[in-house]
Design a protein around this motif. Sequence first.
Motif, mmCIF file in Angstrom:
data_model
loop_
_atom_site.group_PDB
_atom_site.id
_atom_site.type_symbol
_atom_site.label_atom_id
_atom_site.label_comp_id
_atom_site.label_asym_id
_atom_site.label_seq_id
_atom_site.Cartn_x
_atom_site.Cartn_y
_atom_site.Cartn_z
ATOM 1 N N MET A 1 46.669 26.595 50.650
ATOM 2 C CA MET A 1 45.272 26.901 50.141
ATOM 3 C C MET A 1 45.946 27.333 48.548
ATOM 4 N N TYR A 2 46.216 26.378 46.969
ATOM 5 C CA TYR A 2 46.367 26.368 45.423
ATOM 6 C C TYR A 2 45.308 28.005 45.712
ATOM 7 N N MET A 101 41.398 26.452 46.784
ATOM 8 C CA MET A 101 41.563 26.754 45.762
ATOM 9 C C MET A 101 41.376 28.238 44.934
ATOM 10 N N ALA A 102 41.811 28.853 44.783
ATOM 11 C CA ALA A 102 41.482 30.292 44.665
ATOM 12 C C ALA A 102 42.236 30.696 43.558
ATOM 13 N N THR A 159 50.334 28.177 48.351
ATOM 14 C CA THR A 159 51.681 27.653 46.996
ATOM 15 C C THR A 159 50.251 28.753 45.928
ATOM 16 N N LEU A 160 51.449 29.567 45.191
ATOM 17 C CA LEU A 160 50.964 30.402 44.264
ATOM 18 C C LEU A 160 51.521 29.444 43.298
ATOM 19 N N PHE A 161 50.278 29.413 41.824
ATOM 20 C CA PHE A 161 50.933 29.146 40.343
ATOM 21 C C PHE A 161 50.581 29.735 39.801
ATOM 22 N N ASP A 162 52.311 30.500 39.205
ATOM 23 C CA ASP A 162 52.752 31.200 38.166
ATOM 24 C C ASP A 162 53.523 31.420 37.319
ATOM 25 N N VAL A 179 55.016 27.801 42.627
ATOM 26 C CA VAL A 179 55.333 27.003 41.232
ATOM 27 C C VAL A 179 55.753 28.029 40.399
ATOM 28 N N GLY A 180 56.524 27.576 39.359
ATOM 29 C CA GLY A 180 56.713 28.560 38.303
ATOM 30 C C GLY A 180 56.205 27.299 37.281
ATOM 31 N N VAL A 181 55.082 28.261 36.623
ATOM 32 C CA VAL A 181 54.172 27.502 35.471
ATOM 33 C C VAL A 181 54.821 28.114 33.798
ATOM 34 N N TYR A 182 55.385 26.933 32.982
ATOM 35 C CA TYR A 182 56.328 28.084 31.777
ATOM 36 C C TYR A 182 55.200 28.536 31.191
ATOM 37 N N ASP A 183 55.925 29.713 30.141
ATOM 38 C CA ASP A 183 54.567 30.252 29.256
ATOM 39 C C ASP A 183 55.749 30.384 28.359
#
Length: 210
Positions: A1-2, A101-102, A159-162, A179-183
């Motif tokens: 799950m994403y 997805m959640a 898998t966490l996207f944050d 998964v690290g997401v640029y901010d």
Amino acid sequence: MYIFDLDGTLTDTNGLWAEVDREFLSRRGLANTPEYERVVSRSIYPIAAQFTKEYYHLPESPGDIMAEWDALADRHYRDLAPLKPGAAEFLRQCTEEGRPMALFTACRPALCRAALERFELLELFGHIVYAEEIGLEKRNPECFVRLGQLLGAPLEDCTLFDDSPDNCATAMRAGMAAVGVYDDYYAARQEELKSVCGRYIRSFEELLRG
């Protein structure tokens, strides 16, 4: 799950909350401090409100403080705040692939839903879980354990996207992938973010099929 974070991951709203804090404090003739910003930026709503009351010795209740924050932020979520590049396209791509997805967010429920409805993304998530419902901050590994229980999903299958280095590190410690997401909000901590997640992206556009 994403599992996706909202603020700073799917929506460009981290800076908005800094503006909300400044306006809230300026109405009272108060100044933001590094200590205050550090605590509230990492806390779920009720904890941040309680800290604000105690830190500045305010007469308002935590509930009144949260209501004022909501009012200050509402128009941004409903009308102004943009999605991060490629976010909507990636979510729809995942839906086409049949991937569950959640959404797991520290955002207030009404503000979160306003943004998702505005961008027609609400129906893409099988579950939406609010951190304040769990009652733990995202940097607490038990928060992700309870999240997995609520979703009925083993953490090793998630898998966490944050965008937050703290959240990614905690998810990994709890047994999830991250998964690290640029901010821009965490621009000074990007090397740290890269070191605590399995994958790092500057933009969801990197994940789109050609």
